[in-house]
Design an enzyme around this catalytic site. Structure first.
Site, mmCIF file in Angstrom:
data_model
loop_
_atom_site.group_PDB
_atom_site.id
_atom_site.type_symbol
_atom_site.label_atom_id
_atom_site.label_comp_id
_atom_site.label_asym_id
_atom_site.label_seq_id
_atom_site.Cartn_x
_atom_site.Cartn_y
_atom_site.Cartn_z
ATOM 1 C CG ASP A 216 18.016 -15.022 -26.779
ATOM 2 O OD1 ASP A 216 17.390 -14.045 -27.239
ATOM 3 O OD2 ASP A 216 18.328 -16.014 -27.468
ATOM 4 C CD GLU A 217 16.576 -9.650 -28.811
ATOM 5 O OE1 GLU A 217 16.066 -8.640 -28.267
ATOM 6 O OE2 GLU A 217 16.197 -10.085 -29.912
#
Length: 251
Positions: A216-217
């Site tokens: 989720d980066e």
């Protein structure tokens, strides 16, 4: 010698006719003088229709075959040119072919003819492009992956130094993303990630870049900034966009 030559020509003609490789001959004027059945099929011509008399300009819209032929006649040591080219079929569709052009000597002195062999590599080129895309882009969000993104950063840094401009890198991750996967499953989590990527990209300018570098980066590169406040303003815009609800399956 004449009988031997006629026999050789006859056998060569049979080989060309039976060959699964597309072959055609054309003269100095770029006009096709002979084409085997494989060439007719490749260019979309029915078996009972002849390619003879067709200009190579009609077959190849970008670079004409006679251009390459004259380069052969210009004195290349090998006497053969092998390149890739874009061709037109009779129905207007296109295909990419690996081609070889060789000059055929004419003892009578009536000009030079050229033999062209063609292999359709359209599917191969598409597969190569797909592999290249997979190597540089995230499969879920279609954003640049870590490798491509840092290549873009190197280019951006060089540009910023050359033009004496500011460049900013934003490191982003989605808070409380793990509970979404745990509660609703990874399929829903993937949809949230795709929507987040779309929203981040929508907040950027054409000169900026965003990549997905982890679960989720995300990383964002901002170019052509006038001040640090510009980066803060864009960061706030991204955060405001991500704070809006995401509706998936009425949830």
């Amino acid at each position: 010698q004449q009988r031997i030559r006629e026999t050789v020509d006859k056998n060569a003609g049979k080989i060309i006719e039976a060959s699964p490789v597309a072959m055609l001959m054309f003269n100095d004027h770029g006009v096709v003088t002979k084409a085997n059945p494989a060439a007719k099929a490749l260019f979309g011509y029915p078996p009972d229709e002849s390619l003879t008399g067709v200009s190579v300009d009609q077959l190849q819209p970008v670079i004409t075959l006679d251009t390459h032929a004259h380069r052969v006649a210009g004195g290349l040591e090998e006497g053969v040119i092998t390149t890739e080219g874009l061709y037109d079929r009779k129905d207007g569709s296109h295909f990419t072919a690996l081609r070889s052009v060789s000059a055929l000597s004419d003892e009578v002195g009536e000009g030079t003819n050229y033999l062209e062999t063609l292999v359709d590599i359209t599917e191969l080129k598409a597969a190569q492009e797909n592999l290249r895309h997979l190597a540089h882009y995230d499969a879920l969000t279609n954003l640049p992956n870590r490798s491509l993104f840092f290549d873009l950063v190197e280019q951006g840094l060089a540009l910023a130094r050359r033009e004496n401009r500011l460049l900013a890198i934003l490191f982003l991750d989605l808070d409380k993303f793990k509970p979404i996967n745990d509660t609703w499953g990874h399929a829903v989590g993937d949809l949230v990630l795709s929507e987040a990527a779309r929203r981040i990209a929508a907040c950027l300018r054409e000169s900026d870049a965003v990549g997905r570098v982890g679960g989720d980066e995300f990383l964002v590169m901002l170019l052509n900034l006038q001040s640090v406040e510009d980066a803060i303003r864009i960061g706030d815009k991204i955060r405001d966009s991500l704070n809006q609800p995401v509706l998936i399956d009425d949830k």
